[in-house]
Design an enzyme around this catalytic site. Structure first.
Site, PDB file in Angstrom:
ATOM      1  N   LYS A 162       6.188  -4.208   8.947  1.00  0.00           N
ATOM      2  CA  LYS A 162       5.126  -3.581   9.735  1.00  0.00           C
ATOM      3  C   LYS A 162       5.569  -3.494  11.193  1.00  0.00           C
ATOM      4  O   LYS A 162       6.342  -4.327  11.666  1.00  0.00           O
ATOM      5  CB  LYS A 162       3.823  -4.397   9.643  1.00  0.00           C
TER       6      LYS A 162
ATOM      7  N   LYS B 130      -3.041  13.668  -4.493  1.00  0.00           N
ATOM      8  CA  LYS B 130      -4.023  14.739  -4.585  1.00  0.00           C
ATOM      9  C   LYS B 130      -3.370  16.103  -4.482  1.00  0.00           C
ATOM     10  O   LYS B 130      -2.551  16.337  -3.588  1.00  0.00           O
ATOM     11  CB  LYS B 130      -5.069  14.587  -3.473  1.00  0.00           C
TER      12      LYS B 130
ATOM     13  N   ASP C  93       1.185  -9.431  -0.951  1.00  0.00           N
ATOM     14  CA  ASP C  93      -0.133  -8.792  -0.849  1.00  0.00           C
ATOM     15  C   ASP C  93      -0.271  -7.744  -1.946  1.00  0.00           C
ATOM     16  O   ASP C  93       0.711  -7.078  -2.315  1.00  0.00           O
ATOM     17  CB  ASP C  93      -0.310  -8.096   0.503  1.00  0.00           C
TER      18      ASP C  93
ATOM     19  N   ARG D 210      -4.963   3.171   1.405  1.00  0.00           N
ATOM     20  CA  ARG D 210      -5.461   2.156   2.342  1.00  0.00           C
ATOM     21  C   ARG D 210      -4.774   2.241   3.701  1.00  0.00           C
ATOM     22  O   ARG D 210      -5.021   1.397   4.554  1.00  0.00           O
ATOM     23  CB  ARG D 210      -5.273   0.751   1.755  1.00  0.00           C
ATOM     24  N   LYS D 211      -3.903   3.213   3.910  1.00  0.00           N
ATOM     25  CA  LYS D 211      -3.215   3.354   5.191  1.00  0.00           C
ATOM     26  C   LYS D 211      -3.451   4.745   5.762  1.00  0.00           C
ATOM     27  O   LYS D 211      -2.526   5.431   6.209  1.00  0.00           O
ATOM     28  CB  LYS D 211      -1.713   3.083   5.005  1.00  0.00           C
TER      29      LYS D 211
ATOM     30  N   GLU E 214      -4.326   7.576  -8.582  1.00  0.00           N
ATOM     31  CA  GLU E 214      -4.408   6.358  -7.782  1.00  0.00           C
ATOM     32  C   GLU E 214      -3.457   5.312  -8.361  1.00  0.00           C
ATOM     33  O   GLU E 214      -3.220   5.286  -9.566  1.00  0.00           O
ATOM     34  CB  GLU E 214      -5.842   5.796  -7.786  1.00  0.00           C
TER      35      GLU E 214
ATOM     36  N   PHE F  38       9.886 -14.295   7.274  1.00  0.00           N
ATOM     37  CA  PHE F  38       9.155 -13.352   6.439  1.00  0.00           C
ATOM     38  C   PHE F  38      10.062 -13.022   5.245  1.00  0.00           C
ATOM     39  O   PHE F  38      10.694 -11.980   5.212  1.00  0.00           O
ATOM     40  CB  PHE F  38       8.810 -12.105   7.265  1.00  0.00           C
TER      41      PHE F  38
ATOM     42  N   ASP G  72       0.825  -1.217   0.000  1.00  0.00           N
ATOM     43  CA  ASP G  72       0.000   0.000   0.000  1.00  0.00           C
ATOM     44  C   ASP G  72       0.850   1.254   0.000  1.00  0.00           C
ATOM     45  O   ASP G  72       0.495   2.265  -0.628  1.00  0.00           O
ATOM     46  CB  ASP G  72      -0.927   0.007   1.221  1.00  0.00           C
ATOM     47  N   LYS G  73       1.990   1.215   0.686  1.00  0.00           N
ATOM     48  CA  LYS G  73       2.859   2.392   0.734  1.00  0.00           C
ATOM     49  C   LYS G  73       3.611   2.587  -0.578  1.00  0.00           C
ATOM     50  O   LYS G  73       3.934   3.724  -0.949  1.00  0.00           O
ATOM     51  CB  LYS G  73       3.842   2.265   1.899  1.00  0.00           C
TER      52      LYS G  73
ATOM     53  N   LYS H 247      -7.685  19.530  -3.319  1.00  0.00           N
ATOM     54  CA  LYS H 247      -8.375  18.397  -2.698  1.00  0.00           C
ATOM     55  C   LYS H 247      -8.252  18.550  -1.188  1.00  0.00           C
ATOM     56  O   LYS H 247      -7.216  18.283  -0.589  1.00  0.00           O
ATOM     57  CB  LYS H 247      -7.756  17.069  -3.150  1.00  0.00           C
TER      58      LYS H 247
END
Length: 962
Positions: free
Chosen positions: A684, A818, A791, A797-798, A552, A783, A526-527, A822
Site C-alpha cells: 500500500k 461489469k 486480509d 472495495r477500492k 464478483e 510485513f 481487494d485488487k 453497466k
C-alpha cells in the site's frame, strides 16, 4: 470663506480647471468647423477603439497585461521627444520653456522645488495609476473600466480643496456627487456578484487607483500655474509630456513588483515573471502566455494594435484642445464611456464577444451624463464671471476648511486676492451679480455671509442624508455577498494594528492545505478480486462482445470464489482464469501458518477455486437490451457517476493520487524485474501534498509533505533468492536488512517515480520532494505475511483508489467485472473524458462532471458540471455544460462505441487506477481510450450566445434529456 490679511478681509481667488488645471481657453486661431468636428469624432472613436483594444489584448495576455502599460511607456518616449525637438528647431516652442522645467524658483522668501521635480512625482502617480489599471484589465469588464475612470475628477476635487484650498460652487459640488453616485451604481453589480466578467476586489482597486492619476493631475496643474505666473504665454503641452514620458518609462519598469502584490505572478519570482511576460508578447506561439491565455499567438499583435490606438487617441485629444477648445474636448472625452459601453454590449468582438451588462450599468450612464454636463456648465460660468468681473473674481462656496496660505510647491500665491476694508466686504459679496441663465445663481455666490452659512448647513444635512441612504445600500449588498463589510472593517482594524493589508487580502483569496490519497498494489487482496473479475469479463468479451457480465470475486487464505450473473456465448474455464491471474500477480506459495516466513499468502498451484455463476435476470434483460437497437440500449441500473480532472499534472490527474498509484506500480515493476527481488506482491502507498488554492479556484502542489509505503517483503537478512523467486537460477543472494530495504525503496521507487511525473509547469514532481518530506516506509516494522492470508478481499472495495484518490466525488459504484451496459463503469469513463477534455482544452483549471441514469433508459437523466470557479475566458459553467452536450453522447450504446468498450481489455485497468493511464492500441485493441480527450478549444473564444446558438443547431435532444 474670508481670511484676514494685513488688517483687511480677503477672498482667495478660485482656480477652476476645464480639461487641465491651467484653465486653457478655446484657441483663438481660425479653424474650420469641419476640422473641429473631425477632431471631436476622432477623440470619441479612437477613445472607444483604445478601450476595446485594451480588453481584447487582455484575452491573450491574461496575467501579463502589465505589458500594455509598459508598451505605451516605451512608445511615448521617442514620440514626444521627437515632436519636442522638432518644435524647438522650428522655434514654435521657445527654449526658455525647456529651461523653465529645470529651474528652481523663489517663493515666499525661500527656494522652491524645480518643476522637473513636480513632473517626476507626477510621472510616478501616472505610472502607478496606469500600471494598476493595466493589471486589472482582465478582471474588470470594459464598460466598468471606463466608468471607474470617472473617479479621477472626484479625487482631483478633493485634493484641490484639501491641499490647495481651491473653492467649488454648490452646483459643481452637487455635480461631482452625481458622478460619484453614477460610479457607485455601475459598481454595484460587481459587488453583488451579478457580473460574470468583473471581480469585486479588482474593481475596487481600479477605482481607488484613480487617486494616483489625480495626484499627477494636480502636480501638473502646479507646473502650468508656475509658468503662467512668470510668463504671459502658456507652457507648451509637449514640453511637459516629453519630460513625463522620460520619467514614466523607468518608473513603470520599477513597478513590476505590483504584479506580485496583485497576485499575477502565481508565486513566481519577479525575474521569471518578467521573462515570461516578454515571451508572451514576442513568443508568437499558442502556449506563449500559459494555459489561461486565449489565443496566445495573437498577444504581440494585440499589444501593437492597442499601442497604436492609444497614441492616435492622445494625439487626437491634443489637437482637439488646440482647435476645438478644452471644454468641448472634455465633453467628447466623457462621451467615450456611453459609446464604448454600447459597442461592448452589442458587438461581437474577436476574442471577447459581447459583454452582458446589468441594468444598473445603463442607469449609471443616465446619472453620469447630466452630472458631467452640469459640472462643465457650472465651471464655465465661474470662468465667465472671472473674465467679466476681474475686480470681483470668482465667489466660490468652500467645502473643505483649512489654512488658506499656499504651500511652498506653488512658489507663493498664484491668483489675485480680492480685498476690501471692514464692512465693505459684506457689501461686495451681497452685490455680486451673476451673469447668464437663471441657473447661474447656483454657480455664483450671489448671497450674503449668513445666507452662505445657512446653505452650507443645509448642504451638509443633505450629505448626511445621502450617507444614510448609501449605508442602506451597503447593508443590502452585505446581505447578498455575505460578510464583505465585516471583512473590510476587519482589514482596516488590522491595518491600524500594523498588519499588512496584502497579507489580509491574500488570506481572503488563497489558502494552503494538506491533501492525502492512497493506493494499493496488484497483490492487495481487494485488487486480486478486481483483477479476477475483469479477467472473467475479458474472457467473455473475447468470445462474445455482447456478453452481459456482472462478476464478483472474494478471497481469503488459499481460496478464491467467483460469483455473479453472466449471460454469454463463451465457454469459460473459470479455474484456469483464476489461477492465471494469481500466477501473473506473483502469488506462488501458501503455508497455513501465520508464523511462517515462506508463505506469500496465496498459491496459484494449490488454491481452492469456487464458482457460483448463473445467468442475468430476464427482468433486467428485457428492460435493458432485449429487442432494442444499439443506441437505444438502456442503462443496466440506476445510479450517479462522476469524472474529475485537474491541470496540476500533464495527465490532468490530481498529483496526490497520481503519485500514490505510480509508487505502487513502481514497487511491482522493480519486484518483477528482479531489481528488488525481495519484495512481495502485497503493498500500500499513501501521499500527502501541501497545496495552494488560488482565487480562481485552481490548485497548485507546493511540496510533498509525507510519503507512506507499506510493502510486503521476504524475511530481512535471511531469505534467499533461489527460494523466494521460482525459476531463478543465478548466483545466490540474501535479502538486505530492513534499513537497506528502506533506502533502496526511497532511491529505486520513490525518487524514480517522481522523476516520471510531469507537473503543469513542465518540471518533474521530484522538484517538490526534499528534506521537508516525511518518509514512513513499513512503519509497523516487518510485513512478511500478506495477500489473502493477511486480509480477506472483495471486488469493488477500492473505488476511491480506482478513481481520483478522494478528489472530486464518487457515485459509489464499482467498476471491475461489469460489461459496458453497466453505467457504473462506462458512464464513469465518459465522465472522465468530458472532464479531461474541458481542462486540457483550457476551458477551466479543474472540472467535475456528473451523470445520472435510470435502469432501462438510454438518455442520461442529468448532466452537472462544476469548475470550482476556475473557468477561463468568457465561458460560464452553464456554457461549458452546453459544450459537453454538443460534443458528447452519453447513452450507454454510444459510450460503448466511442470508447470501444466491447473489447477484452479490462484486466489491465483493474490495478493502478482506471484513469491517468497512457492510451495505447495493442493488437488492434484500444486501451484507456477515455484518456484521449477531445479538443474543445474552439469554444474558448465563443460567447455565451454563440455556444447557445451552437447547442440549438445541434441534435442534442436525440441524446440528452432537455
Amino acid at each position: 470663506m474670508l481670511r484676514k490679511h494685513g488688517g483687511r478681509y480677503c477672498i482667495p481667488y478660485c482656480h477652476i480647471a476645464i480639461l487641465h488645471p491651467s484653465g486653457s481657453k478655446r484657441s483663438t486661431s481660425v479653424s474650420s468647423f469641419f476640422v473641429q468636428v473631425v477632431l471631436l469624432v476622432a477623440v470619441v472613436l479612437f477613445g472607444c477603439a483604445n478601450n476595446i483594444a485594451k480588453q481584447i489584448a487582455a484575452q491573450p495576455l491574461q496575467r501579463y497585461t502589465y505589458m500594455l502599460g509598459l508598451s505605451t511607456a516605451v512608445a511615448y518616449v521617442p514620440l514626444y521627444w521627437f515632436i519636442l525637438v522638432l518644435l524647438l528647431l522650428i522655434q514654435v516652442v521657445p527654449k526658455s520653456q525647456f529651461r523653465f522645467v529645470w529651474k528652481r524658483g523663489e517663493g515666499q522668501g525661500r527656494r522652491v522645488a524645480a518643476p522637473v521635480a513636480l513632473l517626476a512625482v507626477s510621472a510616478l502617480g501616472d505610472s502607478l495609476g496606469d500600471t494598476i489599471g493595466a493589471i486589472c484589465t482582465p478582471h474588470v469588464s470594459g464598460p466598468l473600466h471606463s466608468l471607474l475612470s470617472n473617479c479621477t475628477p472626484i479625487f482631483i476635487a478633493l485634493l484641490s480643496m484639501c491641499l490647495l484650498q481651491e473653492r467649488y460652487s454648490l452646483m459643481q459640488s452637487l455635480a461631482l456627487l452625481g458622478v460619484f453616485a453614477a460610479v457607485v451604481t455601475g459598481l454595484l453589480p460587481s459587488l453583488e456578484g451579478l457580473s460574470a466578467t468583473s471581480e469585486p476586489v479588482f474593481a475596487v482597486i481600479l477605482g481607488g487607483s484613480c487617486i494616483f492619476n489625480a495626484v499627477a493631475f494636480v502636480l501638473k496643474d502646479l507646473v502650468f500655474k508656475r509658468y503662467k505666473a512668470e510668463n504671459e504665454d502658456g507652457l507648451n503641452i509637449f514640453v511637459m509630456n516629453a519630460h513625463l514620458a522620460l520619467f514614466q518609462l523607468p518608473l513603470t519598469i520599477l513597478l513590476i513588483p505590483l504584479n506580485e502584490l496583485l497576485k499575477q505572478t502565481n508565486g513566481e519570482g519577479i525575474g521569471a515573471y518578467t521573462q515570461e511576460a516578454l515571451h508572451c508578447v514576442f513568443g508568437g506561439q499558442a502556449d506563449s502566455c500559459g494555459e489561461d491565455s486565449n489565443h496566445a499567438e495573437l498577444a504581440g499583435r494585440c499589444v501593437g494594435i492597442y499601442v497604436i490606438f492609444n497614441v492616435l487617441w492622445n494625439m487626437a485629444v491634443l489637437l482637439s484642445v488646440k482647435h476645438s477648445g478644452a471644454l468641448v474636448t472634455f465633453i467628447a472625452l466623457k462621451a467615450i464611456f456611453p459609446v464604448s459601453t454600447i459597442l461592448f454590449a452589442y458587438v461581437d468582438w474577436p476574442l471577447l464577444g459581447p459583454t452582458h451588462l446589468s441594468w444598473l450599468v445603463w442607469l449609471s450612464i443616465l446619472l453620469l451624463l447630466p452630472s458631467i454636463a452640469a459640472y462643465q456648465y457650472a465651471t464655465q460660468l465661474q470662468v465667465q464671471r472671472a473674465l467679466l468681473h476681474p475686480s470681483l473674481g470668482r465667489c466660490c462656496w468652500p467645502l473643505c476648511p483649512g489654512r488658506a496660505e499656499r504651500g511652498p510647491l506653488l512658489g507663493g500665491t498664484l491668483g489675485p486676492e480680492l480685498c476690501s476694508e471692514g464692512g465693505k466686504t459684506e457689501r461686495v459679496l451681497s452685490s455680486c451679480q451673476c451673469h447668464g441663465s437663471a441657473m447661474a445663481s447656483w454657480a455664483c455666490c450671489d448671497i450674503g455671509i449668513h445666507q452662505a452659512e445657512t446653505m452650507a448647513s443645509a448642504f451638509f444635512s443633505l450629505i448626511d442624508s445621502i450617507g444614510e441612504t448609501f449605508e442602506g445600500v451597503v447593508e443590502n449588498v452585505e446581505n447578498v455577498v455575505g460578510t464583505v463589510e465585516k471583512e473590510v472593517e476587519g482589514a482596516v482594524q488590522q491595518m491600524d494594528a500594523g498588519v499588512d493589508l496584502d497579507d489580509v487580502l491574500e488570506a481572503r483569496t488563497t489558502r494552503t492545505f494538506l491533501f492525502s490519497s492512497e493506493s494499493v498494489n496488484e497483490g492487495h487482496p481487494d485488487k486480486i478480486c478486481d483483477q479476477v473479475s475483469d479477467a472473467v469479463l475479458d474472457a467473455c468479451l473475447t468470445a462474445d462482445p455482447k456478453s452481459k457480465v456482472a462478476c464478483e470475486t472474494a478471497t481469503k487464505d488459499n481460496m478464491v470464489m467467483v460469483a455473479g450473473e453472466i449471460t454469454t456465448g463463451a465457454k469459460l474455464d473459470y479455474d484456469k482464469v483464476v489461477r492465471g491471474v494469481v500466477q501473473q500477480i506473483g502469488f506462488d506459495s501458501f503455508v497455513d501458518d501465520l508464523s511462517s516466513v515462506d508463505s506469500k499468502g496465496l498459491s496459484y498451484k494449490t488454491c481452492e477455486v469456487l464458482v457460483r455463476i448463473n445467468k442475468q435476470s430476464p427482468d433486467i434483460a428485457g428492460g435493458v437490451h432485449v429487442g432494442k437497437d444499439e443506441m437505444d440500449v438502456g442503462a443496466g441500473d440506476q445510479g450517479i457517476m462522476f469524472g474529475y480532472a485537474s491541470d496540476e499534472t500533464s495527465d490532468c490527474m490530481p498529483l496526490t493520487h497520481s503519485m500514490a498509484t505510480r509508487l505502487g506500480k513502481t514497487l511491482t515493476d522493480v519486484r518483477k524485474s528482479g531489481e528488488c527481488w525481495w519484495l512481495r506482491p502485497d503493498g500500500k502507498t499513501q501521499v500527502t501534498i501541501e497545496y495552494m488554492q488560488h482565487p480562481d479556484g485552481s490548485v497548485e502542489p507546493k511540496k510533498i509533505h509525507t510519503v507512506v509505503i507499506s510493502t510486503q517483503h521476504a524475511e530481512p537478512s535471511k531469505a534467499k533468492r533461489t527460494q523466494e523467486c521460482a525459476g531463478y537460477s543465478g548466483a545466490e543472494m540474501v535479502a538486505p536488512t530492513m534499513e537497506q530495504m528502506n533506502k533502496e525503496i526511497e532511491e529505486k521507487v520513490i525518487k524514480r517515480t517522481l522523476q516520471s511525473i510531469k507537473l503543469k509547469n513542465g518540471q518533474q514532481a521530484i522538484s517538490l520532494y526534499g528534506s521537508h518530506t516525511h518518509l514512513h516506509i513499513n512503519p509497523s516494522g516487518k510485513f512478511i505475511i500478506g495477500g489473502p492470508q493477511g486480509d480477506a478481499g472483495l471486488t469493488g472495495r477500492k473505488i476511491i483508489i480506482d478513481t481520483y484518490g478522494g478528489w472530486g466525488a464518487h457515485g459509489g459504484g464499482a467498476f471491475s467485472g461489469k460489461d459496458p451496459t453497466k453505467v457504473d463503469r462506462s458512464a464513469a469513463y465518459i465522465c472522465r473524458q468530458m472532464a479531461k477534455s474541458v481542462v486540457s482544452s483550457g476551458l477551466s483549471a479543474r472540472c467535475l462532471v456528473q451523470l445520472s441514469y435510470a435502469i432501462g433508459v438510454a438518455k442520461p437523466l442529468s448532466l452537472f458540471v462544476e469548475t470550482y470557479g476556475s473557468e477561463k475566458g468568457a465561458l460560464t459553467v452553464d456554457d461549458i455544460t452546453n459544450v459537453l452536450k454538443i460534443e458528447f453522447d452519453c447513452r450507454p450504446g454510444a459510450i460503448a462505441q466511442s470508447l470501444a468498450l466491447r473489447e477484452p481489455k479490462y484486466q489491465d485497468t483493474a490495478a493502478y487506477c482506471h484513469f491517468g493511464r497512457e492510451p495505447v492500441t495493442k493488437n488492434g485493441i484500444k486501451f484507456f481510450e477515455w484518456e484521449n480527450s477531445k479538443d474543445l478549444s474552439k469554444y474558448k473564444s465563443m460567447s455565451s450566445s454563440q455556444v447557445e446558438a451552437a447547442l440549438k443547431a445541434s441534435t442534442y435532444l436525440t441524446k440528452w434529456v432537455d
